[in-house]
Design a protein around this motif. Structure first.
Motif, PDB file in Angstrom:
ATOM      1  N   GLY A  94       0.722  -1.425  -0.074  1.00 36.83           N
ATOM      2  CA  GLY A  94      -0.041  -0.076  -0.056  1.00 36.83           C
ATOM      3  C   GLY A  94       0.864   1.404  -0.081  1.00 36.83           C
ATOM      4  N   LEU A  95       1.917   1.245   0.997  1.00 36.31           N
ATOM      5  CA  LEU A  95       2.943   2.510   0.858  1.00 36.31           C
ATOM      6  C   LEU A  95       3.689   2.647  -0.290  1.00 36.31           C
ATOM      7  N   ALA A  96       3.904   1.335  -0.887  1.00 40.75           N
ATOM      8  CA  ALA A  96       4.760   1.432  -2.252  1.00 40.75           C
ATOM      9  C   ALA A  96       3.999   2.096  -3.416  1.00 40.75           C
ATOM     10  N   VAL A  97       2.865   1.576  -3.448  1.00 40.62           N
ATOM     11  CA  VAL A  97       1.801   1.980  -4.439  1.00 40.62           C
ATOM     12  C   VAL A  97       1.612   3.722  -4.110  1.00 40.62           C
ATOM     13  N   ALA A  98       1.491   4.123  -2.986  1.00 36.53           N
ATOM     14  CA  ALA A  98       1.291   5.535  -2.822  1.00 36.53           C
ATOM     15  C   ALA A  98       2.365   6.396  -3.191  1.00 36.53           C
ATOM     16  N   LEU A  99       3.598   6.065  -2.799  1.00 38.35           N
ATOM     17  CA  LEU A  99       4.793   6.646  -3.295  1.00 38.35           C
ATOM     18  C   LEU A  99       4.950   6.618  -4.755  1.00 38.35           C
ATOM     19  N   GLU A 100       4.802   5.507  -5.290  1.00 37.76           N
ATOM     20  CA  GLU A 100       4.877   5.162  -6.634  1.00 37.76           C
ATOM     21  C   GLU A 100       3.758   6.196  -7.444  1.00 37.76           C
ATOM     22  N   ALA A 124       0.516  16.350  -0.966  1.00 30.38           N
ATOM     23  CA  ALA A 124       1.514  14.992  -1.454  1.00 30.38           C
ATOM     24  C   ALA A 124       2.640  14.963  -0.526  1.00 30.38           C
ATOM     25  N   ILE A 125       3.145  16.336  -0.412  1.00 33.41           N
ATOM     26  CA  ILE A 125       4.554  16.433   0.062  1.00 33.41           C
ATOM     27  C   ILE A 125       4.386  16.045   1.632  1.00 33.41           C
ATOM     28  N   THR A 126       3.058  16.616   2.235  1.00 35.64           N
ATOM     29  CA  THR A 126       2.646  16.359   3.773  1.00 35.64           C
ATOM     30  C   THR A 126       2.576  14.744   3.871  1.00 35.64           C
ATOM     31  N   GLY A 127       1.740  14.046   2.800  1.00 41.68           N
ATOM     32  CA  GLY A 127       1.828  12.683   3.006  1.00 41.68           C
ATOM     33  C   GLY A 127       3.165  11.837   3.163  1.00 41.68           C
ATOM     34  N   VAL A 128       4.391  12.417   2.222  1.00 44.53           N
ATOM     35  CA  VAL A 128       5.471  11.840   2.210  1.00 44.53           C
ATOM     36  C   VAL A 128       6.137  12.258   3.724  1.00 44.53           C
ATOM     37  N   LEU A 129       6.181  13.442   4.030  1.00 41.24           N
ATOM     38  CA  LEU A 129       6.820  13.726   5.322  1.00 41.24           C
ATOM     39  C   LEU A 129       6.094  12.958   6.358  1.00 41.24           C
ATOM     40  N   VAL A 146      11.704   2.907  -0.219  1.00 40.26           N
ATOM     41  CA  VAL A 146      10.894   3.999  -0.427  1.00 40.26           C
ATOM     42  C   VAL A 146      11.597   4.557  -1.655  1.00 40.26           C
ATOM     43  N   GLY A 147      12.772   4.602  -2.070  1.00 41.75           N
ATOM     44  CA  GLY A 147      13.594   5.160  -3.187  1.00 41.75           C
ATOM     45  C   GLY A 147      13.251   4.650  -4.407  1.00 41.75           C
ATOM     46  N   LEU A 148      13.247   3.199  -4.209  1.00 42.90           N
ATOM     47  CA  LEU A 148      12.631   2.190  -5.343  1.00 42.90           C
ATOM     48  C   LEU A 148      11.115   2.652  -5.714  1.00 42.90           C
ATOM     49  N   TRP A 263      -1.773   5.040   6.828  1.00 45.47           N
ATOM     50  CA  TRP A 263      -2.901   5.250   5.839  1.00 45.47           C
ATOM     51  C   TRP A 263      -3.436   6.485   5.875  1.00 45.47           C
ATOM     52  N   LEU A 264      -3.135   7.581   6.775  1.00 46.70           N
ATOM     53  CA  LEU A 264      -3.355   8.992   6.396  1.00 46.70           C
ATOM     54  C   LEU A 264      -2.364   9.460   5.409  1.00 46.70           C
ATOM     55  N   ALA A 265      -1.046   9.070   5.230  1.00 47.52           N
ATOM     56  CA  ALA A 265      -0.316   9.469   4.181  1.00 47.52           C
ATOM     57  C   ALA A 265      -0.785   8.737   3.165  1.00 47.52           C
ATOM     58  N   VAL A 266      -1.263   7.544   2.820  1.00 45.94           N
ATOM     59  CA  VAL A 266      -1.973   7.255   1.599  1.00 45.94           C
ATOM     60  C   VAL A 266      -3.146   7.940   1.427  1.00 45.94           C
TER      61      VAL A 266
END
Length: 282
Positions: A94-100, A124-129, A146-148, A263-266
């Motif tokens: 779930g996190l990988a898809v959100a970052l992707e 979006a930046i807030t979610g990543v932070l 995360v980088g990948l 989940w909030l980040a997503v």
């Protein structure tokens, strides 16, 4: 009362089925990582998908002319798949898809001059932070993962842009078959070199074929149909819910749980993607 556009309904149905298929396929893929790793699983996914698509659409009968765009499209497909699988080996799907998904979000933002884009970028930046404390924690997110995922997002952006360019050059099926074949030429040797004879495990090959259909052959064909029938912005809006679908599929198949903050980040990335795509003016 105006009639609902038939092409739009078809496009929406294609995107929904594609999202569900690709995320279920990703969760199934992760179950065979212990046997053939991300490299071997990617080789299965792309290799079988290329074979199936070529057998169905026979692209050699109607070869397009814009090979430069096709090659970039195919390489983006291959890079997106391999880097995403490397990512989900290290962090939850779930996190990988959100970052992707920051890749498609970038497509929407950079194709627009709307002031509201600053709001969506901020979300979006807030979610990543929100995820950064996890990265710094010893028991938190793997920074390499995360980088990948972010690199997979860059490839996804290229996939959308060049998919739109190549989509007008011929049949959707032919374009996807050629693009997947290019991806297979680039990526399958990586899996063969890395995993060798393990790829010939007959108990895994049926799973590999299923992954090829669910994760690539079916969704990419459907997405190409959708790209031909709806604007890039509409496509991005529909795709915005994919992080949530990925998280739910991973929970149901793998038992992967996300924390409240994850989940909030997503959710923030999803809201940013929907908002940016909906307000984009090309």
């Amino acid at each position: 009362m105006p009639f609902i556009n038939r092409d739009f309904i078809i496009a929406v149905a294609c995107v929904i089925i594609a999202m569900v298929a690709i995320q279920v396929g990703a969760s199934i893929s992760k179950t065979i990582f212990p046997y053939i790793g991300p490299e071997g699983t990617t080789a299965y996914r792309i290799g079988f998908s290329a074979i199936i698509l070529c057998l169905i659409f026979k692209p050699w009968r109607r070869l397009p002319s814009n090979w430069s765009s096709l090659i970039v499209y195919g390489l983006c497909l291959g890079g997106m798949n391999l880097s995403f699988y490397y990512s989900i080996e290290r962090i939850p799907i779930g996190l990988a898809v959100a970052l992707e998904f920051l890749g498609p979000l970038s497509v929407a933002v950079f194709s627009s001059k709307n002031r509201f884009d600053l709001i969506w970028v901020g979300l979006a930046i807030t979610g990543v932070l929100i995820l950064l404390p996890d990265i710094s924690d010893v028991n938190g997110l793997d920074p390499v993962g995360v980088g990948l995922a972010l690199f997979a997002g860059a490839c996804w952006a290229g996939y959308i842009l060049y998919g739109k360019r190549t989509g007008s050059a011929g049949s959707s099926g032919v374009i996807v078959a050629i693009g997947m074949s290019i991806a297979a030429i680039a990526i399958v040797p990586v899996g063969v070199i890395s995993q060798g004879m393990a790829l010939l495990n007959w108990s895994l090959i049926p799973i590999g074929i299923a992954i090829g259909v669910l994760s690539s052959a079916l969704p990419y064909s459907l997405e190409m149909v959708a790209l031909r029938k709806m604007p890039a912005q509409g496509f991005s809006v529909m795709m915005s819910v994919e992080p949530a679908i990925g998280a739910l599929a991973a929970f149901m198949i793998l038992g992967e749980l996300l924390s409240f903050w994850q989940w909030l980040a997503v959710l923030l990335v999803i809201v940013a993607s929907i908002g940016s795509s909906a307000t984009t003016k090309v």
